[in-house]
Write a protein that holds these residues in place. Structure first.
Motif, PDB file in Angstrom:
ATOM      1  N   TRP A 118     106.034  -0.592  67.196  1.00  0.00           N
ATOM      2  CA  TRP A 118     105.584  -0.650  65.805  1.00  0.00           C
ATOM      3  C   TRP A 118     105.409  -2.077  65.294  1.00  0.00           C
ATOM      4  N   LEU A 119     105.914  -3.038  66.003  1.00  0.00           N
ATOM      5  CA  LEU A 119     105.904  -4.418  65.531  1.00  0.00           C
ATOM      6  C   LEU A 119     104.499  -4.954  65.221  1.00  0.00           C
ATOM      7  N   PRO A 120     103.496  -4.778  66.075  1.00  0.00           N
ATOM      8  CA  PRO A 120     102.159  -5.292  65.725  1.00  0.00           C
ATOM      9  C   PRO A 120     101.598  -4.645  64.453  1.00  0.00           C
ATOM     10  N   TRP A 121     101.785  -3.345  64.312  1.00  0.00           N
ATOM     11  CA  TRP A 121     101.286  -2.664  63.115  1.00  0.00           C
ATOM     12  C   TRP A 121     102.024  -3.147  61.879  1.00  0.00           C
ATOM     13  N   LEU A 122     103.346  -3.263  61.973  1.00  0.00           N
ATOM     14  CA  LEU A 122     104.151  -3.713  60.844  1.00  0.00           C
ATOM     15  C   LEU A 122     103.781  -5.138  60.442  1.00  0.00           C
ATOM     16  N   ARG A 123     103.566  -6.011  61.421  1.00  0.00           N
ATOM     17  CA  ARG A 123     103.165  -7.396  61.145  1.00  0.00           C
ATOM     18  C   ARG A 123     101.805  -7.424  60.430  1.00  0.00           C
ATOM     19  N   PHE A 124     100.847  -6.618  60.920  1.00  0.00           N
ATOM     20  CA  PHE A 124      99.535  -6.523  60.285  1.00  0.00           C
ATOM     21  C   PHE A 124      99.662  -6.024  58.848  1.00  0.00           C
ATOM     22  N   TYR A 125     100.436  -4.974  58.638  1.00  0.00           N
ATOM     23  CA  TYR A 125     100.592  -4.380  57.312  1.00  0.00           C
ATOM     24  C   TYR A 125     101.213  -5.376  56.330  1.00  0.00           C
ATOM     25  N   LEU A 126     102.294  -6.019  56.730  1.00  0.00           N
ATOM     26  CA  LEU A 126     102.961  -6.962  55.836  1.00  0.00           C
ATOM     27  C   LEU A 126     102.105  -8.194  55.555  1.00  0.00           C
ATOM     28  N   THR A 127     101.365  -8.656  56.539  1.00  0.00           N
ATOM     29  CA  THR A 127     100.454  -9.784  56.331  1.00  0.00           C
ATOM     30  C   THR A 127      99.352  -9.408  55.340  1.00  0.00           C
ATOM     31  N   SER A 128      98.812  -8.211  55.479  1.00  0.00           N
ATOM     32  CA  SER A 128      97.775  -7.738  54.550  1.00  0.00           C
ATOM     33  C   SER A 128      98.329  -7.606  53.140  1.00  0.00           C
ATOM     34  N   LEU A 129      99.532  -7.082  53.028  1.00  0.00           N
ATOM     35  CA  LEU A 129     100.173  -6.914  51.726  1.00  0.00           C
ATOM     36  C   LEU A 129     100.400  -8.269  51.055  1.00  0.00           C
ATOM     37  N   LYS A 130     100.873  -9.239  51.817  1.00  0.00           N
ATOM     38  CA  LYS A 130     101.104 -10.580  51.258  1.00  0.00           C
ATOM     39  C   LYS A 130      99.785 -11.219  50.821  1.00  0.00           C
ATOM     40  N   ARG A 131      98.740 -11.066  51.625  1.00  0.00           N
ATOM     41  CA  ARG A 131      97.434 -11.615  51.273  1.00  0.00           C
ATOM     42  C   ARG A 131      96.934 -11.024  49.957  1.00  0.00           C
ATOM     43  N   GLN A 132      97.099  -9.725  49.779  1.00  0.00           N
ATOM     44  CA  GLN A 132      96.685  -9.054  48.543  1.00  0.00           C
ATOM     45  C   GLN A 132      97.497  -9.546  47.350  1.00  0.00           C
ATOM     46  N   LYS A 133      98.812  -9.695  47.533  1.00  0.00           N
ATOM     47  CA  LYS A 133      99.682 -10.196  46.463  1.00  0.00           C
ATOM     48  C   LYS A 133      99.267 -11.604  46.043  1.00  0.00           C
ATOM     49  N   ASP A 134      99.025 -12.471  47.028  1.00  0.00           N
ATOM     50  CA  ASP A 134      98.608 -13.848  46.737  1.00  0.00           C
ATOM     51  C   ASP A 134      97.273 -13.879  45.996  1.00  0.00           C
ATOM     52  N   HIS A 135      96.355 -13.028  46.399  1.00  0.00           N
ATOM     53  CA  HIS A 135      95.048 -12.953  45.741  1.00  0.00           C
ATOM     54  C   HIS A 135      95.199 -12.522  44.281  1.00  0.00           C
ATOM     55  N   LEU A 136      95.991 -11.489  44.038  1.00  0.00           N
ATOM     56  CA  LEU A 136      96.198 -11.015  42.668  1.00  0.00           C
ATOM     57  C   LEU A 136      96.940 -12.040  41.821  1.00  0.00           C
ATOM     58  N   ALA A 137      97.902 -12.737  42.411  1.00  0.00           N
ATOM     59  CA  ALA A 137      98.635 -13.773  41.683  1.00  0.00           C
ATOM     60  C   ALA A 137      97.700 -14.903  41.254  1.00  0.00           C
ATOM     61  N   SER A 138      96.792 -15.303  42.127  1.00  0.00           N
ATOM     62  CA  SER A 138      95.864 -16.379  41.761  1.00  0.00           C
ATOM     63  C   SER A 138      94.889 -15.917  40.677  1.00  0.00           C
ATOM     64  N   LYS A 139      94.442 -14.660  40.746  1.00  0.00           N
ATOM     65  CA  LYS A 139      93.563 -14.137  39.695  1.00  0.00           C
ATOM     66  C   LYS A 139      94.278 -14.109  38.358  1.00  0.00           C
ATOM     67  N   LEU A 140      95.538 -13.680  38.354  1.00  0.00           N
ATOM     68  CA  LEU A 140      96.315 -13.617  37.121  1.00  0.00           C
ATOM     69  C   LEU A 140      96.532 -15.010  36.552  1.00  0.00           C
ATOM     70  N   GLU A 141      96.843 -15.968  37.414  1.00  0.00           N
ATOM     71  CA  GLU A 141      97.045 -17.336  36.941  1.00  0.00           C
ATOM     72  C   GLU A 141      95.777 -17.911  36.334  1.00  0.00           C
ATOM     73  N   MET A 142      94.627 -17.652  36.957  1.00  0.00           N
ATOM     74  CA  MET A 142      93.353 -18.119  36.401  1.00  0.00           C
ATOM     75  C   MET A 142      93.106 -17.486  35.040  1.00  0.00           C
ATOM     76  N   GLN A 143      93.395 -16.200  34.912  1.00  0.00           N
ATOM     77  CA  GLN A 143      93.185 -15.493  33.649  1.00  0.00           C
ATOM     78  C   GLN A 143      94.099 -16.065  32.569  1.00  0.00           C
ATOM     79  N   LEU A 144      95.368 -16.296  32.899  1.00  0.00           N
ATOM     80  CA  LEU A 144      96.296 -16.860  31.926  1.00  0.00           C
ATOM     81  C   LEU A 144      95.879 -18.270  31.540  1.00  0.00           C
ATOM     82  N   THR A 145      95.434 -19.057  32.517  1.00  0.00           N
ATOM     83  CA  THR A 145      95.000 -20.421  32.241  1.00  0.00           C
ATOM     84  C   THR A 145      93.819 -20.413  31.275  1.00  0.00           C
ATOM     85  N   GLU A 146      92.868 -19.524  31.487  1.00  0.00           N
ATOM     86  CA  GLU A 146      91.721 -19.415  30.587  1.00  0.00           C
ATOM     87  C   GLU A 146      92.164 -19.011  29.185  1.00  0.00           C
ATOM     88  N   GLU A 147      93.077 -18.057  29.102  1.00  0.00           N
ATOM     89  CA  GLU A 147      93.531 -17.534  27.812  1.00  0.00           C
ATOM     90  C   GLU A 147      94.306 -18.593  27.028  1.00  0.00           C
TER      91      GLU A 147
END
Length: 100
Positions: free
Chosen positions: A7-36
Motif C-alpha cells: 500500500w505504500l506507493p498508493w498511500l504516498r501518491f494519495y498524501l502527496t496529492s492531498l498536500k498539493r491540493q491543500k497548498d493550492h487552496l491556501a495560496s488562493k485564500l491568501e491571495m483573496q485575503l490580500t486583495e480584500e
C-alpha cells in the motif's frame, strides 16, 4: 500462500496529492485575503487576523495587540465595523467585535 498488497506507493501518491491540493487552496485564500485587505491600514489587518483566529476581539485586546494610542484603536475598530468587516456586540465594558 497469499501475497499482501504493498500500500505504500498508493498511500504516498494519495498524501502527496492531498498536500498539493491543500497548498493550492491556501495560496488562493491568501491571495483573496490580500486583495480584500490591501487598502486597509496595517492595524486593521492585524485586528482582522486576530478576529479570524479567536472569533472576536475586545477594545482592550486590540489595544494590547496593536500597541498604539487608545483613540487609534477605537478608530480602527469603528472603521472596520462601519465598512462591514466587524460587528459590534454589546455596549460598554462587555462589548466586543465579531467578524461581520
Amino acid at each position: 500462500d497469499t501475497e499482501k498488497p504493498d500500500w505504500l506507493p498508493w498511500l504516498r501518491f494519495y498524501l502527496t496529492s492531498l498536500k498539493r491540493q491543500k497548498d493550492h487552496l491556501a495560496s488562493k485564500l491568501e491571495m483573496q485575503l490580500t486583495e480584500e485587505y490591501k487598502n486597509l491600514p496595517p492595524e486593521s489587518v492585524m485586528i482582522l487576523e486576530y478576529t479570524a483566529k479567536h472569533g472576536r476581539i475586545t477594545t482592550s485586546e486590540a489595544d494590547k495587540l496593536l500597541g498604539v494610542s487608545r483613540p487609534t484603536v477605537k478608530l480602527r475598530l469603528s472603521q472596520l465595523a462601519q465598512d462591514g468587516f466587524l460587528v459590534l456586540r454589546g455596549k460598554g465594558r462587555g462589548s466586543y467585535y465579531e467578524k461581520g
